[in-house]
Design a protein around this motif. Structure first.
Motif, PDB file in Angstrom:
ATOM      1  N   VAL A 298      64.338  97.156  23.734  1.00  0.00           N
ATOM      2  CA  VAL A 298      64.477  96.677  25.111  1.00  0.00           C
ATOM      3  C   VAL A 298      63.531  95.529  25.440  1.00  0.00           C
ATOM      4  O   VAL A 298      63.969  94.439  25.836  1.00  0.00           O
ATOM      5  N   PHE A 299      62.246  95.745  25.267  1.00  0.00           N
ATOM      6  CA  PHE A 299      61.266  94.812  25.810  1.00  0.00           C
ATOM      7  C   PHE A 299      61.222  93.474  25.060  1.00  0.00           C
ATOM      8  O   PHE A 299      61.187  92.411  25.677  1.00  0.00           O
ATOM      9  N   LYS A 300      61.237  93.533  23.737  1.00  0.00           N
ATOM     10  CA  LYS A 300      61.221  92.275  22.980  1.00  0.00           C
ATOM     11  C   LYS A 300      62.509  91.473  23.188  1.00  0.00           C
ATOM     12  O   LYS A 300      62.453  90.257  23.420  1.00  0.00           O
ATOM     13  N   ALA A 302      64.349  91.512  25.822  1.00  0.00           N
ATOM     14  CA  ALA A 302      64.285  91.005  27.193  1.00  0.00           C
ATOM     15  C   ALA A 302      63.372  89.783  27.281  1.00  0.00           C
ATOM     16  O   ALA A 302      63.700  88.792  27.944  1.00  0.00           O
ATOM     17  N   TRP A 303      62.225  89.855  26.605  1.00  0.00           N
ATOM     18  CA  TRP A 303      61.286  88.715  26.611  1.00  0.00           C
ATOM     19  C   TRP A 303      61.938  87.465  26.023  1.00  0.00           C
ATOM     20  O   TRP A 303      61.874  86.384  26.607  1.00  0.00           O
ATOM     21  N   GLY A 305      65.246  86.987  25.497  1.00  0.00           N
ATOM     22  CA  GLY A 305      66.468  86.634  26.212  1.00  0.00           C
ATOM     23  C   GLY A 305      66.210  85.888  27.508  1.00  0.00           C
ATOM     24  O   GLY A 305      66.984  85.003  27.894  1.00  0.00           O
ATOM     25  N   LEU A 306      65.129  86.245  28.190  1.00  0.00           N
ATOM     26  CA  LEU A 306      64.784  85.580  29.452  1.00  0.00           C
ATOM     27  C   LEU A 306      64.009  84.286  29.223  1.00  0.00           C
ATOM     28  O   LEU A 306      63.753  83.554  30.184  1.00  0.00           O
ATOM     29  N   PHE A 316      55.427  90.624  33.430  1.00  0.00           N
ATOM     30  CA  PHE A 316      56.344  91.273  32.501  1.00  0.00           C
ATOM     31  C   PHE A 316      55.799  92.625  32.065  1.00  0.00           C
ATOM     32  O   PHE A 316      56.539  93.615  31.981  1.00  0.00           O
ATOM     33  N   CYS A 320      57.535  96.313  32.460  1.00  0.00           N
ATOM     34  CA  CYS A 320      57.768  97.165  31.294  1.00  0.00           C
ATOM     35  C   CYS A 320      57.126  98.537  31.480  1.00  0.00           C
ATOM     36  O   CYS A 320      57.689  99.559  31.074  1.00  0.00           O
TER      37      CYS A 320
END
Length: 373
Positions: A298-300, A302-303, A305-306, A316, A320
């Motif tokens: 999820v977090f990587k 999202a980082w 992708g955004l 961020f 998280c």
């Protein structure tokens, strides 16, 4: 301390919650090479606070009358029921990720690594790398302390508190600064994990036992303001670790915060915010065990992708932490706690009627005994 004084320390639960998030941020900062390595670079030391808290809570709650193999087996079953279900779940999740080719923080996912993780010995010096769910090394170290728990209690109850304090101090000094062959450099103990991480846990777990003994002797000193002092000391430790990597200072601050907070909290009939502090504390183990998995899934993404930049990391990180806490709360309610209760039924029954002290052990195991580590 009388048996009927037994209680759950919800503020210490909250400390565990903060520490678990601190370890998460310690790993989250590696999400981008542009993020300063100094940003929360010392929060990995919160693992040592987990070991201290475990020693404190378990020894405080363990009935003094519990002796013999039956009681020991009952203790071990309950401890395994507390740590193993979520460990196994996350281990299998990492096996699945390895099978589909999703890379984690470590590329070590061999069958032998799997066996080490299944039997929770990956922190006992049997390997030269982390594997699968890497934070679980501290659960392996915890298990080592659980196995030694009767011997540690015999030691603690047969020497004076002053002598025990000296033993604890010498243990830290030898293991952290003794230039032993198992450590590569001064203070390397505080970075140990697969490389005899169980020895890293040992002095802190024994330190927690010492703090429980001191707490039991603190009856006439218990007053509410000490809880505020303990909170202030803990906040100071969080701020210091955000800037400086001072392991020995961290251990001292953690120990003071735990002891002062416990003494102060015991003066309250019900500590303000008990329900929410306890609920947040319940999430701590799941936060610790799930965070690497969510970091990958999820977090990587999202980082990336955004398209976020390093200066967005603080915001961020907060987002998280919220997501991880919610996921951990759900995991505790629907997986961790039910599985613990189910496995706990396998524990040998008491041969004598339950005392309030044994009730206290069940209470502590339900909401407070650790992890992570």
């Amino acid at each position: 301390m009388q048996a009927n004084e037994s209680r759950r320390f919800v503020v210490l639960d909250f400390y565990r919650f903060v520490a678990a998030l601190g370890v998460f941020i310690f790993h989250l900062k590696n999400i981008d090479k542009g993020i300063s390595p100094a940003w929360n670079g010392s929060y990995g030391l919160f693992v040592d606070m987990f070991f201290i808290l475990s020693g404190f809570v378990i020894s405080y709650s363990y009935p003094a009358s519990s002796t013999g193999m039956r009681s020991y087996l009952r203790f071990l079953v309950r401890r395994i029921a507390r740590i193993y279900p979520l460990h196994l779940l996350t281990l299998l999740a990492f096996v699945a990720l390895a099978w589909v080719g999703v890379a984690g923080p470590t590329s070590h996912t061999s069958f032998l690594d799997f066996i080490h993780n299944v039997f929770l010995v990956q922190a006992w010096g049997v390997t030269d790398h982390l594997s699968f769910n890497s934070p679980s090394w501290s659960i392996s170290a915890e298990l080592f302390c659980y196995l030694l728990f009767p011997l540690l209690m015999i030691l603690a109850t047969n020497v004076s508190p002053l002598m025990l304090a000296i033993i604890v101090a010498v243990s830290y000094a030898v293991l952290a600064h003794g230039h032993l062959p198992i450590w590569q450099e001064r203070s390397q103990m505080y970075g140990a994990n697969f490389d005899y991480g169980m020895l890293r846990a040992l002095p802190s777990f024994l330190n927690g036992i010492l703090l429980a003994i001191l707490f039991k002797l603190s009856g006439k000193y218990r007053s509410k303001p000490l809880a505020i002092v303990g909170l202030a000391v803990f906040a100071t430790s969080v701020l210091i670790l955000n800037v400086f990597a001072k392991p020995d200072l961290a251990i001292i601050l953690f120990s003071l915060a735990i002891l002062l907070t416990a003494i102060g909290e015991s003066a309250f009939k019900v500590f303000p915010g008990t329900v929410w502090l306890g609920r947040l504390g319940n999430t701590s183990y799941a936060i610790y065990m799930l965070h690497e998995l969510l970091l990958i899934l999820v977090f990587k993404p999202a980082w990336n992708g955004l398209g976020l930049q390093p200066d967005a990391f603080p915001i961020f990180a907060v987002a998280c932490c919220v997501v991880l806490t919610i996921a951990a709360d759900i995991t505790y309610s629907y997986i961790e706690n039910p599985a613990r209760k189910l496995i706990g039924r396998l524990a040998p029954k008491d041969s004598k009627p339950k005392s309030s002290a044994s009730d206290a052990l069940a209470l502590a195991e339900a909401g407070q005994a650790a992890n992570a580590r």
